[in-house]
Design a protein around this motif. Structure first.
Motif, PDB file in Angstrom:
ATOM      1  N   PRO A  68       0.833  -1.207   0.000  1.00 47.57           N
ATOM      2  CA  PRO A  68       0.000   0.000   0.000  1.00 47.57           C
ATOM      3  C   PRO A  68       0.862   1.250   0.000  1.00 47.57           C
ATOM      4  N   ALA A  69       0.362   2.288  -0.619  1.00 47.89           N
ATOM      5  CA  ALA A  69       1.098   3.551  -0.644  1.00 47.89           C
ATOM      6  C   ALA A  69       1.222   4.092   0.770  1.00 47.89           C
ATOM      7  N   PRO A  70       2.356   4.700   1.099  1.00 49.59           N
ATOM      8  CA  PRO A  70       2.536   5.237   2.455  1.00 49.59           C
ATOM      9  C   PRO A  70       1.652   6.457   2.682  1.00 49.59           C
ATOM     10  N   ASP A  71       1.322   6.704   3.937  1.00 47.69           N
ATOM     11  CA  ASP A  71       0.603   7.928   4.270  1.00 47.69           C
ATOM     12  C   ASP A  71       1.501   9.118   4.012  1.00 47.69           C
ATOM     13  N   ARG A  72       0.867  10.287   3.836  1.00 44.59           N
ATOM     14  CA  ARG A  72       1.647  11.495   3.639  1.00 44.59           C
ATOM     15  C   ARG A  72       2.581  11.711   4.821  1.00 44.59           C
TER      16      ARG A  72
END
Length: 467
Positions: free
Chosen positions: A198-202
């Motif tokens: 999953p893409a990392p959080d900002r």
């Protein structure tokens, strides 16, 4: 769609929506009752004083219908944003895609009903691969082309983000620029998704690691560091250099970029052999770099060529004949090269039967010996790996003295890189050639959003030496 949001979750979300609207309606009714009671309390001496709390249209407040319309719009907008941003689809979108999505919700978001949610998520799930591919290309095509490592058609061993940071020489630390933080997030997101994560959080991932080297915390961290997918270095001139750490992910990303712009399969052996991700299959037809020239672009090319009846004109990458058709209509005596044998057959049937098929040769144009026999060359060559430059420079040698070449080229021709790019720029300047940027989306109907330009070069008296 089931991989995005379970059906039970959709029903639950829509149940919350219905409950929310019911409560807001009830709140409105309660406010109306309160307003009336408030007004009654102000009756003094038979005179009614207007309450200072305005909830009625006559007292600068909302009408009931307007109130619920605004509430419903805001609730639906928030639900749609939550549905997309809280699912894997959100991690596939780059900044441009997300901004377009949010803008589409500003004015009139669709009702977040169960049927609408299911239909929308099914559509987005079906387009997930296209969304990610487009986002991957967008993440890298914005890079500054002044740096040779920032190739417009591939991710190199080094990525340069210009003006990505600021060095405070008084305080002794770096700060990151906000716009570059967005791009860092996009670049890091691409690698995570390619790796099946999953893409990392900002503020996490690459951004987070880089933040450790900035602001007050960065004084003792130095200018270099690394995240899961990149090594990085901050420079006091404001640039940030990134070096990808996973060659396998880099190759996959480059394959997607190449497929977006068109693999250079019709551009000669050098380009094919230098493309490691390309593995030809038995009997494969070379079609991946084929983007037909739209009619509007053909008309512009033919007009710029200034063709007179009977002129001998060369089309070096004829494809299915879009440019050839325009040249024939203008009265030219057309000759063509086309590397794909099936497309050549179609060209012969449509345009060249009167020459006994001799006017259309099945060959790789770059391997043909120059013959300065043409009044005009009008072309749309392959773009990737500077093959448009190679084709144009080679095609100049086919012009008669005083002839003219008109070509569609990649937008990178405005600022080409490397020795080949320098040679092209010098040739263009020496011959007084011109570059005109074509309208954005000129090739959209052909399946690519690549930036394109039209190049016009007139041949001098000694054309053979000039090229």
């Amino acid at each position: 769609m089931n991989e995005l949001v379970r059906k039970e979750s959709i029903e639950e979300i829509c149940g919350h929506r219905a409950r929310t609207l019911e409560l807001y309606q009830r709140a409105w009714d309660t406010m109306q009752e309160g307003y009336k009671a408030h007004a009654a309390a102000t009756m003094v001496g038979g005179m009614r004083r207007a309450p200072h709390i305005a909830v009625d249209s006559n007292d600068r407040g909302y009408r009931q219908g307007e109130f619920m319309e605004n509430v419903t719009r805001n609730v639906d907008r928030d639900i749609w944003q939550g549905l997309v941003m809280g699912t894997p689809i959100g991690s596939l979108m780059d900044r441009q895609e997300l901004e377009a999505f949010k803008k589409s919700l500003e004015q009139d978001p669709p009702p977040a009903t169960a049927d609408n949610v299911r239909a929308t998520l099914e559509r987005l799930f079906g387009e997930a691969d296209q969304i990610f591919r487009r986002g991957l290309v967008n993440a890298f095509k914005r890079l500054d082309r002044d740096y040779a490592s920032n190739d417009g058609f591939k991710i190199g061993d080094r990525i340069v983000l210009t003006w990505g940071c600021t060095w405070d020489r008084i305080m002794g630390y770096f700060t990151l620029h906000h716009t570059r933080e967005e791009e860092l997030h996009d670049i890091d997101r691409v690698m995570h998704v390619l790796d099946g994560k999953p893409a990392p959080d900002r503020g996490q991932g690459l951004e987070g690691k880089m933040a450790e080297h900035t602001y007050g915390r960065g004084r003792d961290k130095g200018t270099t560091g690394e995240s899961e997918y990149f090594r990085f270095r901050l420079f006091k001139n404001g640039n940030i250099h990134l070096w990808p750490r996973r060659q396998d992910l880099l190759d996959r990303a480059n394959k997607i970029i190449a497929e977006h712009f068109g693999m250079v399969l019709a551009a000669g052996r050098d380009a094919r052999e230098s493309t490691p991700s390309y593995q030809p299959r038995p009997g494969e037809v070379l079609k991946a770099d084929f983007f037909p020239t739209p009619d509007a672009v053909v008309a512009q090319l033919v007009a710029a060529a200034d063709i007179e009846d009977g002129m001998k004109v060369l089309e070096p990458s004829a494809g299915e004949g879009a440019i050839v058709a325009g040249l024939v209509k203008a009265g030219a005596n057309v000759w063509a090269y086309e590397i794909d044998p099936e497309r050549r057959k179609g060209l012969i049937t449509r345009f060249f039967s009167q020459f006994g098929a001799g006017g259309c040769v099945c060959a790789d144009f770059l391997e043909r010996e120059p013959e300065p026999a043409f009044d005009r060359v009008v072309m749309n060559p392959p773009f990737s790996r500077q093959q448009d430059i190679r084709h144009v420079l080679h095609a100049l040698r086919f012009l008669k003295p005083g002839g003219r070449l008109v070509a569609v080229m990649s937008g990178s021709a405005e600022n080409p890189q490397g020795r080949l790019g320098d040679h092209f720029s010098a040739t263009l300047a020496r011959l007084g050639g011109t570059i005109e940027r074509l309208p954005a989306g000129s090739f959209k109907e052909s399946g690519t959003g690549v930036t394109t330009v039209m190049v016009v070069i007139d041949a001098p008296a000694a054309m053979q030496a000039a090229a």
